[in-house]
Design an enzyme around this catalytic site. Structure first.
Site, PDB file in Angstrom:
ATOM      1  CD  GLN A  68      -1.865  -2.177   1.585  1.00  9.66           C
ATOM      2  OE1 GLN A  68      -1.146  -2.389   2.315  1.00  9.66           O
ATOM      3  NE2 GLN A  68      -2.797  -3.161   0.973  1.00  9.66           N
ATOM      4  CG  ASN A  78      -5.510  -1.428  -2.211  1.00 11.13           C
ATOM      5  OD1 ASN A  78      -5.066  -1.417  -0.980  1.00 11.13           O
ATOM      6  ND2 ASN A  78      -7.010  -1.268  -2.514  1.00 11.13           N
ATOM      7  CB  CYS A 112      -3.907   0.639   5.471  1.00 10.01           C
ATOM      8  SG  CYS A 112      -2.404  -0.510   5.038  1.00 10.01           S
ATOM      9  N   GLY A 113      -4.228  -0.887   8.501  1.00  9.61           N
ATOM     10  CA  GLY A 113      -4.140  -1.069   9.946  1.00  9.61           C
ATOM     11  C   GLY A 113      -2.487  -1.114  10.279  1.00  9.61           C
ATOM     12  CG  ASN A 153     -10.245  -2.657   4.606  1.00 12.75           C
ATOM     13  OD1 ASN A 153     -10.662  -3.060   5.779  1.00 12.75           O
ATOM     14  ND2 ASN A 153      -9.158  -2.892   4.146  1.00 12.75           N
TER      15      ASN A 153
END
Length: 292
Positions: free
Chosen positions: A68, A85, A94-95, A171
């Site tokens: 990412q 992405n 996006c952790g 997501n």
């Protein structure tokens, strides 16, 4: 001849940059358990990210390479984060990238707690010591409309072979509990379900099995990326799914291909804890950016 690490001089390498007459655009390369990111600090260096530019930077031979790309911008909190992405599509969450950036911002500011904003919403991060960073990924989305799914269905056991569980973490996710996650041919299995018609926005796909009490082995196929060594939001979704199915409690250790994350589904959200790494800082040349 092998160069010793203690002989490395950042000043020498920085001086070498003077050979470039064209402007340079800085970025950072980071990873969380091998889930790797290109991070652009757009608070001071504005860089407009297009899908073509994201795909070009993501290329591991002609660009830099990433799972990412993350953009740091000014926000109502400490910063606003936007994620792309590898295929140029965007993601609201996006952790692992959030944890990496949180660690960078805490080192930059001296703070131990941060308020970050994303398209997912407000996220809070903190330093928990021993080099570990925690991020509250918010409450999971469990209703079919919010994940989203194409039609009303039981999100605990989807009408798909293997009865996976659907979860939204900003997501979409589809979690399969299997006998042995390591035996699943993920490069074939993942894309088959990423594009399942039940998921109008595609989905991240996880395969997981229980190792022991509150201990899960998980592998992931990321939407718009492919097989990755780790995924923070996927780990959160898998922990939530395991809790909902009565397989674990709310505090879960998840072993991924790239290492271990610890997930804790609390009243205020799903907290994810793990290590991060800032690998290097580099610069895009104007020639490279213009070629895309």
């Amino acid at each position: 001849m092998r160069h010793r690490l203690d002989s490395f001089s950042p000043q020498v390498y920085m001086a070498d940059m003077s050979m470039y007459s064209e402007p340079l655009f800085p970025f950072m390369k980071m990873h969380g358990l091998g889930n790797d990111f290109v991070v652009v600090d757009a608070r001071s260096n504005r860089l407009e990210i297009t899908p073509a530019l994201a795909r070009g930077i993501a290329h591991r031979q002609f660009g830099v390479g990433f799972d990412q790309l993350a953009l740091i911008e000014q926000g109502t909190g400490d910063a606003h984060l936007t994620f792309y992405n590898a295929d140029g599509s965007t993601s609201a969450a996006c952790g692992n990238a959030t944890r990496c950036i949180a660690r960078h911002l805490m080192q930059e500011s001296g703070k131990t707690d941060l308020h970050l904003t994303t398209d997912r919403g407000d996220l809070f991060a903190c330093d928990v010591g021993n080099g570990l960073t925690s991020v509250n990924m918010g409450q999971p989305q469990l209703d079919w409309r919010d994940i989203p799914l194409r039609e009303e269905t039981d999100t605990l056991e989807l009408p798909i072979e293997g009865a996976p569980t659907a979860t939204g973490m900003g997501n979409p996710h589809c979690t399969f509990f299997v006998e042995d996650a390591d035996l699943i041919p993920l490069s074939e299995f993942g894309p088959r379900y990423e594009h399942h018609p039940l998921y109008p926005q595609r989905t991240n796909v996880q395969v997981a099995h229980l190792v022991g009490p509150n201990h899960i082995r998980m592998r992931v196929w990321e939407r718009g990326v492919g097989v990755t060594l780790a995924s923070g939001s996927s780990s959160c979704a898998t922990a939530v799914s395991a809790t909902r199915r009565g397989l674990t409690g709310r505090k879960v250790q998840i072993d991924l291909d790239g290492g271990t994350l610890w997930i804790d589904w609390r009243d205020d959200g799903v907290w994810m804890t793990g290590p991060t790494m800032h690998v290097f800082t580099g610069s895009f040349t104007a020639a490279f950016l213009e070629s895309l």
